[in-house]
Design a protein around this motif. Structure first.
Motif, PDB file in Angstrom:
ATOM      1  N   SER A 198      -1.889   6.157   2.186  1.00  0.00           N
ATOM      2  CA  SER A 198      -3.144   6.281   2.939  1.00  0.00           C
ATOM      3  C   SER A 198      -2.977   7.139   4.189  1.00  0.00           C
ATOM      4  O   SER A 198      -2.092   6.886   5.002  1.00  0.00           O
ATOM      5  N   GLY A 240      -7.946   3.565  -1.223  1.00  0.00           N
ATOM      6  CA  GLY A 240      -6.621   4.044  -0.867  1.00  0.00           C
ATOM      7  C   GLY A 240      -6.591   4.973   0.331  1.00  0.00           C
ATOM      8  O   GLY A 240      -5.523   5.356   0.790  1.00  0.00           O
ATOM      9  N   LEU A 241      -7.746   5.315   0.871  1.00  0.00           N
ATOM     10  CA  LEU A 241      -7.748   6.222   2.031  1.00  0.00           C
ATOM     11  C   LEU A 241      -7.247   5.516   3.288  1.00  0.00           C
ATOM     12  O   LEU A 241      -6.700   6.157   4.176  1.00  0.00           O
ATOM     13  N   SER A 242      -7.472   4.196   3.365  1.00  0.00           N
ATOM     14  CA  SER A 242      -7.035   3.443   4.542  1.00  0.00           C
ATOM     15  C   SER A 242      -6.122   2.293   4.155  1.00  0.00           C
ATOM     16  O   SER A 242      -6.295   1.680   3.099  1.00  0.00           O
ATOM     17  N   TRP A 301      -4.387  -2.239   0.727  1.00  0.00           N
ATOM     18  CA  TRP A 301      -5.208  -1.117   0.228  1.00  0.00           C
ATOM     19  C   TRP A 301      -6.664  -1.295   0.588  1.00  0.00           C
ATOM     20  O   TRP A 301      -7.247  -2.351   0.347  1.00  0.00           O
ATOM     21  N   ASN A 336       0.806  -1.217   0.000  1.00  0.00           N
ATOM     22  CA  ASN A 336       0.000   0.000   0.000  1.00  0.00           C
ATOM     23  C   ASN A 336       0.844   1.274   0.000  1.00  0.00           C
ATOM     24  O   ASN A 336       1.940   1.311   0.558  1.00  0.00           O
TER      25      ASN A 336
END
Lengths: 511, 511
Positions: free
Chosen positions: B130, B385-387, B381, B127
């Motif tokens: 984030s 993609g925010l977290s 992910w 990832n």
């Protein structure tokens, strides 16, 4: 077949009409534009074919406790040794290429539901054979006829399931020797999509055909309305029950999926190339047998192949080994020139969670990319097939819709190239208001019925439902909204009468 | 680089040694044997290339607020109009094919961690970017440096993540202008896998390089130890921040992923072929720019492309349109002869549920089949993609392991064909005791760390944990078991000293 007089209120009939019209726009099966994915070269495929012929000629296939098959094979030039049949190299292949159709149409009770099986067509059918059902409200329990009817009704309403399937669940509340009658009736009464027949005894296969004769109106000899699943007892064996059912169907011009059922390491060698040679040999012998019963009888080259945990012996799904087997077998079927069945959305998870979805997706995408023609277990399968999950049925069906878009590939038309937008859109400015976007946005992307793409905040406000929870609401709403397809009242009565007579003719067998 | 003297107890050092030896057997990157999947033909790809040249020559690309780039382009023969650069047809392509390497080695701090980027190699990185993390115990919250270090430590231990990544999460508890120092240090101290550099300002790129000079011991001019992500501000625009970072990296022979970031319909036309022409034009201009800065600087053709909900504008992932874009862009990169970055395990789900897994699998399999060389967001992910999800990191990493098996294709050796087993195994008898099975079972199938293949009864007895719950136990155990890779104490001190000086040199910027 004449249509029934409306007995319902005008409002309900109008809604049914609207539904029927809406359905007109949905394709009855998926037509793939993408080329199938190949994972081994021509030489590798030819090697596996050679190995299958060695198995057929040297090791042979057992046709157990079914003397009439041995007679047919003896007449065809095979060597009979007890119930083992050894085939001169190339015999099975020649019989199949001489007589078996490369594809066929299976009619639906409504003709606009008819599906092509073979070629570039892919047909999705739901779960098959589970003794249990599970849902988020009631948990796991034995399946009943009510569950069976529910799955038929949901499948009828799910546009990306093209086929009503067969034993979508086992209605264990109905006696073993009579449940097939209720199952076939449910498919014919609560859906108009194509269906599968019973294979658990020759007389039940015959019952399936008789009920279809009533529902489809007259002789079936020149059309195929049933595609039924004939499993091999791998390794290298067909049993009398399955051969009996296959014989009834083939004799009546109805289609049989001649399908090795293999967990690699148990029913075959652990390696993909070994599994493939064996499954090819088994399927060749089964499909050729159907041609000996009736030249030109539609057959499908079937394979159910997965891996197993070598630690516990438990079957495993969504594995790379299973995907490779699907690609290889599909390529072998294409070379032979017959339709192919495999894949689905398989998982060993006990709940519709991330494992269920990873494994299902890792089965489905290879299924579609391999060019599988008939896909059983395409929705609802859970727990290695022991359960059907109502929620997973809904979630999986959404994935099937995506496969339709995937298989259609890339639009390279002038509109697809979008140079009118690219020549005019300013640097750094979004395309949302561009006329090309406005002209295309309605159908630009597949719209998932399950995915939640909202913000975290909005999702939290709605109670943070996971995908299974959302699917739970959907299937309950669908059962609530369900309206049966039209059927001629006289046809319905005739089916019910046939079933009543047949049920009265035997004592109940409790399974 | 000399090794540190063991300061630890013998037991701990011995365990560390054992771990280090175990790691020797793990491949540092994935080598694909399967041919990439192609979804459009040569003529279609050539058409898209022509369209990209039309965009480059007629519409041009904005190099915003970065005059030195305009100077370089003017000298190279491009037409400059404000900050819009228009390129003679073929110019960017010629610069790239003349100078950019087809593949390169990115060194890890431990040389046996070095990865090849390009060709038949695929490298998985976690990832990126984030601001939030989430786990089943604590829910969703802003990410901290502690979370960052945790993800680095987990990635270090997950064998199928080949690369430590970059901004695996945003440590928002550290000032904006200083957090890059702590991030680079965490990668270099808590892992020995290859890493990515900071791109949020030229001086931070320079800091990344300086810290690597210390950790890798001396000049980097003849080797690449950083691969960093330079996003275009699509459509058709590079901004000064990203160009500044790219310039620093290219000048120092460090690799840049020149990567259009596109949600089709917003940053590009809605159609795949339109998106592809635009993204190709953008990437060509960016990669060629790096060659103008330094001939031979390693570059990766990057694409982040997905669809959006045309109802709400929300990005959508795991869609067939995204998969098609990946296949097409990968084919364009192959034709150009440069490494390619795209894909991952993407989802818009807010929780590690079935949606997250369906969408991730439907991104990952096309990613691998397309032949993507560098895969960011390969694990963890969530939520567009925010977290980063701790549980999904573990579950996704298991899927990456399966991709390794998948990509190795079918074993057609004599052992793979298994004819010794097939000639000898009796009809209808299982293969579990066959000597071929016994010789192969240990490595026959990929062993999932996450899948529960046990019976419903056993799973129920264990508390019916879903996949995310099982993953929750795994990551906590892994953090508990974590032991840092060796590092020279003097090197560590020098890095810390550099960081202290740099932190003291500027006031904190709160982001």
């Amino acid at each position: 077949m004449t249509e029934t007089k409306p007995r319902r209120s005008g409002g309900r009939a109008a809604r049914q009409e609207a539904r029927s019209q809406k359905d007109e726009s949905i394709k009855p099966y998926l037509e793939r534009k993408l080329k199938p994915v190949e994972v081994i070269d021509e030489a590798g495929l030819a090697q596996i074919e050679d190995n299958a012929e060695i198995i057929l000629s040297e090791v042979g296939i057992a046709f157990q406790e079914f003397p009439s098959a041995l007679d047919l094979w003896r007449d065809a030039g095979a060597d009979i040794d007890g119930d083992i049949v050894r085939f001169p190299k190339g015999l099975c292949r020649k019989i199949i290429t001489d007589f078996a159709p490369a594809s066929y149409i299976q009619q639906g009770r409504s003709l606009n539901r008819s599906v092509m099986i073979g070629g570039d067509a892919t047909v999705f059918a739901p779960n098959y054979g589970s003794p249990f059902v599970t849902d988020l409200d009631s948990g796991r329990r034995y399946a009943t006829l009510q569950d069976f009817q529910n799955v038929v009704k949901l499948t009828y309403q799910l546009p990306h399931l093209h086929h009503s399937g067969g034993t979508v669940v086992e209605p264990v509340d109905i006696p073993v020797n009579k449940r097939h009658l209720d199952m076939i009736y449910a498919h014919l009464r609560y859906s108009d999509k194509p269906l599968m027949g019973s294979v658990t005894a020759p007389i039940r296969a015959q019952d399936s055909i008789e009920l279809c004769r009533i529902a489809f109106g007259g002789s079936l000899d020149d059309r195929t309305v049933l595609t039924s699943l004939i499993n091999a007892s791998s390794p290298l064996r067909w049993d009398a029950t399955m051969l009996g059912a296959a014989t009834v169907y083939a004799r009546n011009n109805q289609a049989c999926i001649m399908s090795p059922f293999i967990l690699a390491g148990a029913m075959s060698p652990v390696t993909v190339a070994g599994l493939a040679a064996q499954a090819l040999a088994e399927a060749l012998s089964g499909m050729a047998y159907c041609q000996l019963v009736r030249k030109g009888a539609p057959v499908i080259f079937g394979t159910f192949a997965s891996s197993m945990s070598m630690a516990t012996g438990a079957p495993t799904f969504g594995t790379p080994e299973g995907a490779m087997a699907t690609y290889v077998m599909a390529a072998l079927a294409r070379r032979l020139g017959v339709p192919f069945r495999s894949g689905g959305q398989l998982t060993s998870s006990k709940t519709p969670d991330a494992q269920a979805a990873y494994e299902s997706a890792a089965t489905l995408l290879p299924t579609m990319q391999a060019g599988v023609n008939f896909v059983l277990h395409a929705a609802g399968w859970l727990e290695g097939g022991l359960s059907l999950s109502y929620e997973k049925l809904i979630m999986d069906a959404d994935q099937l819709g995506m496969m339709g878009v995937y298989a259609s590939g890339v639009d390279m038309s002038e509109n697809g190239q979008a140079m009118s937008a690219l020549r005019t859109n300013p640097h750094g400015q979004h395309f949302l208001g561009n006329s090309h976007t406005l002209q295309n946005f309605e159908h630009a992307f597949y719209r998932s019925t399950i995915a939640d793409n909202n913000s975290f905040e909005q999702w939290s406000e709605e109670g943070s439902p996971d995908a299974a929870r959302r699917a739970n609401s959907i299937w309950k709403q669908m059962l609530n909204d369900y309206e049966a397809p039209k059927i001629d009242e006289a046809v319905d009565e005739e089916m019910l009468e046939y079933i009543a007579i047949r049920k009265d003719s035997e004592p109940d067998e409790i399974g």
